[in-house]
Write an enzyme that holds these catalytic residues in place. Structure first.
Site, PDB file in Angstrom:
ATOM      1  N   ARG A   1     -12.276  -3.599  -7.552  1.00 57.54           N
ATOM      2  CA  ARG A   1     -12.321  -4.288  -6.260  1.00 57.54           C
ATOM      3  C   ARG A   1     -13.753  -4.407  -5.769  1.00 57.54           C
ATOM      4  O   ARG A   1     -14.515  -3.444  -5.805  1.00 57.54           O
ATOM      5  CB  ARG A   1     -11.554  -3.487  -5.194  1.00 57.54           C
TER       6      ARG A   1
ATOM      7  N   TYR B   1     -11.517   2.572   9.838  1.00 58.28           N
ATOM      8  CA  TYR B   1     -12.676   2.979   9.026  1.00 58.28           C
ATOM      9  C   TYR B   1     -13.019   2.003   7.907  1.00 58.28           C
ATOM     10  O   TYR B   1     -13.906   2.258   7.121  1.00 58.28           O
ATOM     11  CB  TYR B   1     -12.455   4.380   8.445  1.00 58.28           C
ATOM     12  N   LYS B   2     -12.306   0.885   7.831  1.00 56.75           N
ATOM     13  CA  LYS B   2     -12.646  -0.106   6.801  1.00 56.75           C
ATOM     14  C   LYS B   2     -13.626  -1.121   7.402  1.00 56.75           C
ATOM     15  O   LYS B   2     -14.765  -0.785   7.650  1.00 56.75           O
ATOM     16  CB  LYS B   2     -11.354  -0.743   6.276  1.00 56.75           C
TER      17      LYS B   2
ATOM     18  N   PHE C   1       0.843  -1.192   0.000  1.00 53.61           N
ATOM     19  CA  PHE C   1       0.000   0.000   0.000  1.00 53.61           C
ATOM     20  C   PHE C   1       0.885   1.251   0.000  1.00 53.61           C
ATOM     21  O   PHE C   1       1.853   1.318   0.755  1.00 53.61           O
ATOM     22  CB  PHE C   1      -0.922  -0.025   1.220  1.00 53.61           C
TER      23      PHE C   1
ATOM     24  N   ASP D   1       0.724  -4.899   8.840  1.00 55.47           N
ATOM     25  CA  ASP D   1      -0.344  -3.931   8.636  1.00 55.47           C
ATOM     26  C   ASP D   1      -1.641  -4.721   8.455  1.00 55.47           C
ATOM     27  O   ASP D   1      -1.779  -5.504   7.501  1.00 55.47           O
ATOM     28  CB  ASP D   1      -0.055  -3.061   7.398  1.00 55.47           C
TER      29      ASP D   1
END
Ligand SMILES: *Cc1c(COP(=O)(O)O)cnc(C)c1O
Length: 411
Positions: free
Chosen positions: A370, A221-222, A127, A196
């Site tokens: 995605r 927040y995911k 990422f 992570d």
């Protein structure tokens, strides 16, 4: 095997033990939300909680709320809640700051601990913020950052390697690392392992203690549904906690912040990894997201997520064959997280056409569509409807329109 029908999927919904969880969210009509891996949906209780925080705790009780509403212990209280989802002991996790900042804090502390080792290893295509933070840190601390593809990564770990940083579930492909195995191999060379968990927490069962993990960070927040920009979290294994020298040695990580002494003394345990005043509104919102998991089992969530991905892949193959959509997420259950990624050179336009019809996934450059599976609010029948929509867009070439080619700032 005969082709799946919508009725098959409706039957699965009728038998789904997690089906009632959908009611814990506020979802707009006519939307199939498959982007909970980027921004989780809104829990039904969040708006009232935030309203109460603002009008009563802040508006009426003012500064007293740091004590009376226990604002001051929010980071450790929520840390303990998150710990239950990632196989961590109480007192090893705090909710604070962003994932980027937490990564900086832990990676810097790990590098300090590991001197004179100088090498940081990660993989290319990790990422971006993870790569950028590590690049910045390598420049700042005069370390060497090496990116090694995952098939050769463990061989590259050597006596000069201080730290290995990997994202457990890859944000783009959804591929998942075997955490315990990688951690052991890294530690065998005397390096520290930092995971992570941004695409893992709340999405797949994680066992940090079982994997003997050293350090971890993750996102609020995911899959944890904490709301846009909600605080992230960090984990430090018990045996490392008192060796951490915080690079951001703020007063909230001080042993006695309200003694107001001139000299910094780190708090014992996990709390030293806090820096400044906690973001109370973000933490309150994250708490509502975490509350939803209280009576749920990650094993049940995982079982539904895997079945959803299998069905989605099968539907794409049955309904959309011949349109050049390549399934890039691994087929093997133990090698994937809670998303399915499709590659197509017109991926951006296809995703915009889907979003225009209420099927919300996202696009990751250069060519990845995605689709996230969030078993708490996604239904099996939604998979049918999403793929039916994709099929229609591909069959009719509806994506081939100028309006779908203009790139927005956030994709
Ligand atoms: C989403 C995500 C982040 C987010 O970092 P922020 O600091 O919250 O912007 C970091 N790392 C990974 C792997 C992610 O998926």
């Amino acid at each position: 095997m005969s082709q799946l029908t919508r009725a098959d999927l409706e039957l699965l919904d009728a038998k789904d033990p997690l089906a009632p969880c959908r009611d814990r969210f506020t979802l707009p009509d006519g939307v199939i939300y498959m982007d909970g891996n980027s921004l989780g949906a809104l829990p039904r209780s969040t708006a009232a909680r935030i309203a109460d925080l603002i009008t009563r705790e802040w508006g009426q009780d003012l500064i007293k709320s740091w004590n009376t509403a226990e604002w001051i212990t929010y980071p450790t209280r929520l840390g303990d809640r998150i710990a239950t989802l990632i196989g961590a002991a109480p007192g090893t996790v705090v909710a604070a700051d962003s994932t980027s900042i937490n990564l900086y804090k832990l990676a810097a502390a790990a590098l300090k601990m590991q001197a004179p080792r100088r090498k940081i290893i990660t993989e290319p295509g990790n990422f971006p913020t993870d790569l950028y933070i590590l690049q910045g840190l390598a420049r700042y601390m005069d370390m060497e950052l090496v990116t090694v593809p995952r098939d050769r990564l463990l061989q590259a770990v050597d006596h000069d390697t201080a730290l290995v940083v990997l994202t457990h579930v890859h944000y783009k492909t959804g591929e998942m690392f075997p955490m315990a195995q990688v951690t052991r191999a890294v530690q065998d060379k005397g390096a520290l392992m930092l995971w992570d968990l941004s695409h893992s927490a709340g999405a797949v069962p994680v066992d940090l203690a079982g994997a003997n993990a050293d350090l971890a960070v993750g996102c609020g927040y995911k899959y944890l549904n904490g709301g846009p920009g909600a605080p992230g979290f960090l984990y430090v294994a018990q045996h490392l906690q008192d060796r951490i020298e915080p690079p951001l040695a703020g007063w909230m990580g001080h042993a006695t912040p309200f003694a107001f002494t001139d000299e910094y003394v780190p708090a014992p345990g996990i709390a030293r990894n806090l820096c400044g005043t906690p973001v109370i509104m973000g933490l309150a919102s994250l708490e509502e997201g975490l509350r939803l998991f209280e009576d749920l089992d990650m094993g049940d969530i995982r079982a539904k997520s895997l079945q959803m991905a299998d069905l989605f892949i099968r539907l794409v193959e049955e309904q959309c064959a011949g349109h050049g959509l390549e399934i890039v997420t691994p087929r093997a259950a133990e090698m994937r997280g809670s998303q399915c990624s499709l590659a197509h050179e017109e991926g951006y336009a296809i995703m915009q056409a889907l979003i225009a019809r209420g099927v919300i996934g996202d696009f990751r450059a250069p060519d990845i569509l995605r689709f996230g599976f969030t078993p708490l609010y996604l239904r099996y029948q939604d998979l049918w409807d999403a793929v039916a929509c994709l099929k229609d867009i591909m069959d009719s070439r509806a994506w081939d329109a100028a309006a779908y080619r203009t790139r927005a700032a956030v994709t």
